[in-house]
Write a protein that holds these residues in place. Structure first.
Motif, mmCIF file in Angstrom:
data_model
loop_
_atom_site.group_PDB
_atom_site.id
_atom_site.type_symbol
_atom_site.label_atom_id
_atom_site.label_comp_id
_atom_site.label_asym_id
_atom_site.label_seq_id
_atom_site.Cartn_x
_atom_site.Cartn_y
_atom_site.Cartn_z
ATOM 1 N N GLN A 87 -6.994 6.719 -0.068
ATOM 2 C CA GLN A 87 -6.834 5.043 0.134
ATOM 3 C C GLN A 87 -7.228 4.891 1.599
ATOM 4 O O GLN A 87 -6.085 4.305 2.163
ATOM 5 N N PRO A 88 -8.325 5.059 2.166
ATOM 6 C CA PRO A 88 -8.622 4.983 3.603
ATOM 7 C C PRO A 88 -8.547 3.466 3.815
ATOM 8 O O PRO A 88 -9.593 2.576 3.806
ATOM 9 N N CYS A 89 -7.441 2.748 4.174
ATOM 10 C CA CYS A 89 -7.414 1.299 4.967
ATOM 11 C C CYS A 89 -6.389 0.868 5.693
ATOM 12 O O CYS A 89 -5.487 1.707 6.067
ATOM 13 N N LYS A 141 -2.122 -12.360 -0.363
ATOM 14 C CA LYS A 141 -2.846 -11.313 0.245
ATOM 15 C C LYS A 141 -4.381 -11.720 0.439
ATOM 16 O O LYS A 141 -4.969 -12.641 -0.435
ATOM 17 N N ILE A 142 -4.894 -11.483 1.535
ATOM 18 C CA ILE A 142 -6.222 -11.676 1.924
ATOM 19 C C ILE A 142 -7.121 -10.457 2.041
ATOM 20 O O ILE A 142 -6.578 -9.581 3.115
ATOM 21 N N SER A 143 -8.258 -9.937 1.451
ATOM 22 C CA SER A 143 -8.761 -8.713 1.548
ATOM 23 C C SER A 143 -10.013 -9.061 2.525
ATOM 24 O O SER A 143 -10.719 -9.994 2.356
ATOM 25 N N VAL A 144 -10.259 -8.159 3.148
ATOM 26 C CA VAL A 144 -11.542 -7.976 4.226
ATOM 27 C C VAL A 144 -12.434 -6.937 3.826
ATOM 28 O O VAL A 144 -11.734 -5.711 3.809
ATOM 29 N N TYR A 155 -5.556 -6.926 4.169
ATOM 30 C CA TYR A 155 -6.054 -5.487 3.860
ATOM 31 C C TYR A 155 -7.555 -5.409 4.167
ATOM 32 O O TYR A 155 -8.349 -6.121 3.708
ATOM 33 N N ASP A 156 -7.736 -4.616 5.182
ATOM 34 C CA ASP A 156 -8.865 -4.117 5.709
ATOM 35 C C ASP A 156 -9.434 -2.794 5.043
ATOM 36 O O ASP A 156 -9.008 -1.777 5.063
ATOM 37 N N LEU A 157 -10.239 -3.072 3.959
ATOM 38 C CA LEU A 157 -10.549 -2.511 2.889
ATOM 39 C C LEU A 157 -11.802 -1.431 3.513
ATOM 40 O O LEU A 157 -12.757 -1.803 4.119
ATOM 41 N N VAL A 168 -11.762 2.321 -5.124
ATOM 42 C CA VAL A 168 -10.586 2.216 -4.434
ATOM 43 C C VAL A 168 -10.481 1.029 -3.920
ATOM 44 O O VAL A 168 -9.605 -0.143 -3.981
ATOM 45 N N THR A 169 -11.730 0.289 -3.465
ATOM 46 C CA THR A 169 -11.720 -0.876 -2.552
ATOM 47 C C THR A 169 -11.283 -2.061 -3.915
ATOM 48 O O THR A 169 -10.796 -3.165 -3.732
ATOM 49 N N SER A 170 -12.046 -1.766 -4.999
ATOM 50 C CA SER A 170 -11.933 -2.809 -6.063
ATOM 51 C C SER A 170 -10.532 -2.834 -6.746
ATOM 52 O O SER A 170 -9.983 -4.134 -6.534
ATOM 53 N N GLN A 171 -9.797 -1.821 -6.680
ATOM 54 C CA GLN A 171 -8.204 -1.782 -7.092
ATOM 55 C C GLN A 171 -7.277 -2.521 -5.987
ATOM 56 O O GLN A 171 -6.522 -3.105 -6.340
ATOM 57 N N MET A 172 -7.742 -2.185 -4.636
ATOM 58 C CA MET A 172 -6.857 -2.795 -3.720
ATOM 59 C C MET A 172 -7.222 -4.381 -3.509
ATOM 60 O O MET A 172 -6.338 -5.059 -2.946
ATOM 61 N N CYS A 173 -8.305 -4.573 -3.793
ATOM 62 C CA CYS A 173 -8.809 -6.280 -3.588
ATOM 63 C C CYS A 173 -8.255 -6.891 -4.855
ATOM 64 O O CYS A 173 -7.989 -8.173 -4.631
#
Length: 219
Positions: free
Chosen positions: A47-49, A9-12, A68-70, A79-84
């Motif tokens: 979770q708007p992503c 995964k790559i988070s943006v 993932y465009d967070l 939320v961003t922290s969890q998804m990252c």
């Protein structure tokens, strides 16, 4: 993950309206062989992503990269922290014509430091087509490079939303750096620590043994 040897995964990450979504779409939708292996999802409530994926074949191995465009609003910090979490790579994005968006990355980098401790990261300075700003308000290349160096990011890239090729550079750079971490032969425990996962192509012991030793056999 059918047929995939590895996936990661790559988070943006960045403030709102800095061009994260356009950057991701330009990278994922542009494919040199004409295949568009794209999946887009959005949950506008908790979770708007955006979630995309791209398959890349290199050196007889097939990779799936989940991007993932967070969300960039401060209210979505948790939320961003969890998804990252679990990202092999992170792309931090700011708008070159809005210096406050580079300053805003400080909170993201600081907050995510422990979550992304093993992640590789790059910085991207975006400039939207037709965007206007006084010369004094444009973030300089030197200041951006200094920010990237301060936070131990691997590199800094400047892109324009109208240039698809520019969108490839930060992602291609990260992909190559992550791929180099895999090793020869790959070690599953090491890969897991770096958030790189084995795909279904390794379902059988025979396939695992064959692929782990293939590069050494060629040397």
């Amino acid at each position: 993950m059918s047929g995939v040897h590895f996936h990661f995964k790559i988070s943006v990450i960045g403030d709102c309206r800095v061009g994260k979504t356009e950057l991701c779409r330009n990278y994922v939708l542009e494919d040199e062989i004409g295949q568009k292996s794209v999946k887009t999802e959005r949950n506008q409530r908790e979770q708007p992503c955006f979630h995309y994926h791209k398959r890349i074949e290199n050196d007889n191995r097939l990779y799936r990269v989940d991007i993932y465009d967070l969300p960039g609003a401060g209210r979505h910090l948790d939320v961003t922290s969890q998804m990252c979490a679990g990202s092999a790579g992170v792309v931090y994005v700011f708008d070159k014509t809005r210096p406050e968006t580079l300053e805003g990355l400080e909170k993201w980098v600081t907050h995510l430091k422990t979550i992304t401790i093993h992640s590789l990261s790059v910085l991207v300075g975006h400039r939207k087509e037709g965007a206007s700003a006084s010369e004094g308000s444009i973030v300089s290349y030197e200041d951006a490079r200094s920010f990237a160096s301060k936070h131990e990011m691997m590199s800094y890239f400047e892109t324009n939303l109208s240039e698809t090729e520019g969108a490839r550079q930060p992602f291609d750079f990260l992909f190559t750096a992550i791929e180099e971490r895999i090793g020869d032969p790959p070690h599953p425990a090491v890969l897991l620590n770096q958030a790189i996962h084995l795909g279904e192509a390794f379902d059988t012991p025979e396939m695992r043994a064959s692929l782990f030793s293939s590069r050494k056999t060629e040397q």
